[in-house]
Design an enzyme around this catalytic site. Sequence first.
Site, mmCIF file in Angstrom:
data_model
loop_
_atom_site.group_PDB
_atom_site.id
_atom_site.type_symbol
_atom_site.label_atom_id
_atom_site.label_comp_id
_atom_site.label_asym_id
_atom_site.label_seq_id
_atom_site.Cartn_x
_atom_site.Cartn_y
_atom_site.Cartn_z
ATOM 1 N N HIS A 3 -3.040 4.163 -4.272
ATOM 2 C CA HIS A 3 -3.997 2.987 -4.992
ATOM 3 C C HIS A 3 -4.189 2.922 -6.144
ATOM 4 O O HIS A 3 -3.532 3.714 -6.774
ATOM 5 C CB HIS A 3 -5.360 3.533 -4.623
ATOM 6 N N ASN A 13 5.961 -1.321 -2.146
ATOM 7 C CA ASN A 13 6.225 0.299 -2.042
ATOM 8 C C ASN A 13 6.574 1.014 -1.484
ATOM 9 O O ASN A 13 7.228 1.957 -0.643
ATOM 10 C CB ASN A 13 4.720 1.267 -2.105
ATOM 11 N N ALA A 50 3.952 3.850 -11.677
ATOM 12 C CA ALA A 50 3.360 4.749 -11.439
ATOM 13 C C ALA A 50 3.368 4.443 -9.955
ATOM 14 O O ALA A 50 4.042 5.770 -9.162
ATOM 15 C CB ALA A 50 1.599 4.858 -11.462
ATOM 16 N N GLU A 51 2.996 3.832 -9.080
ATOM 17 C CA GLU A 51 3.318 3.435 -7.307
ATOM 18 C C GLU A 51 4.070 3.875 -6.974
ATOM 19 O O GLU A 51 4.839 5.147 -5.869
ATOM 20 C CB GLU A 51 2.706 2.765 -7.193
HETATM 21 C C1 GAR Z 1 -0.378 -2.595 -4.337
HETATM 22 O O1 GAR Z 1 -0.755 -2.338 -5.655
HETATM 23 C C2 GAR Z 1 -1.142 -1.455 -3.764
HETATM 24 O O2 GAR Z 1 -1.664 0.790 -4.587
HETATM 25 C C3 GAR Z 1 -2.806 -1.619 -3.353
HETATM 26 O O3 GAR Z 1 -2.088 -2.602 -2.873
HETATM 27 C C4 GAR Z 1 -0.885 -3.020 -3.590
HETATM 28 C C5 GAR Z 1 0.353 -3.676 -2.554
HETATM 29 O O4 GAR Z 1 1.129 -4.075 -2.689
HETATM 30 N N1 GAR Z 1 -3.023 -1.192 -2.703
HETATM 31 C C6 GAR Z 1 -4.534 -1.522 -2.621
HETATM 32 O O5 GAR Z 1 -5.268 -1.736 -3.729
HETATM 33 C C7 GAR Z 1 -5.221 -0.330 -0.793
HETATM 34 N N2 GAR Z 1 -6.198 -0.406 -1.583
HETATM 35 P P1 GAR Z 1 3.055 -3.879 -1.769
HETATM 36 O O6 GAR Z 1 2.867 -4.644 -0.718
HETATM 37 O O7 GAR Z 1 3.888 -4.289 -2.734
HETATM 38 O O8 GAR Z 1 3.701 -2.327 -1.914
#
Ligand code: GAR
Length: 200
Positions: A109, A15, A179-180
């Site tokens: 999230h 992210n 999405a994210e």
């Molecule tokens: C992502 O999927 C984020 O949405 C989730 O952890 C992952 C981190 O990935 N966050 C949560 O669950 C917070 N409650 P990343 O380090 O590759 O961005």
Amino acid sequence: MKANISVLVSGGGTNLQALIDAQKSGIITSGEINLVISNNPNAYALERAKTNGIKTAVCNKKELGNAFEDELIKILDENKTDIIVLAGFMCILSEQFTTKYANRIINVHPSLIPSFCGKGFYGLRVHEEALKYGVKVTGATVHFVNEIPDGGKIIMQKAVEIKDGDTPEILQKRVMKEAEWKILPLSLEKVCKEIINAGE
Ligand code: GAR
């Protein structure tokens, strides 16, 4: 004028990468990522920041114990942070902290809040629970952070289809990609723009 962005991370940092890419491609223009802070000294997200010339800091909760949030506040304020992004940050912040930065912290999230959220729902666990329940649609949410875990005002959401044969890992990747990585940069730009406009 640009809003001064600090990003808090714990792990892989995909992210964070989406935010860096969005800044490069002009999706984020109202703010600038000037600092990445990790609670985990081994987070790959720190390498992503360094590769892109962004200042990094480690605030190790295990070592700091009760002094963790004081240290975090010190680093954030020394760097004149306007907006804090939780991008895969796996620590729950106290009411004292979230009140200090009210409407200045956003989180991504990996579900459609209010489903599969709150204490204990993080990372892969969220997708395991969605598959176990048997929902056909999931997604991601970007929201402001308050004293209730995943309970703050929603900024953006995007739905993602669940397919037959999905594993938690496959689903996690689809939710991130569809999405994210899209709504986090868009939400950040929206909030930065609002901060700048309010200051004028
Ligand atoms: C992502 O999927 C984020 O949405 C989730 O952890 C992952 C981190 O990935 N966050 C949560 O669950 C917070 N409650 P990343 O380090 O590759 O961005």
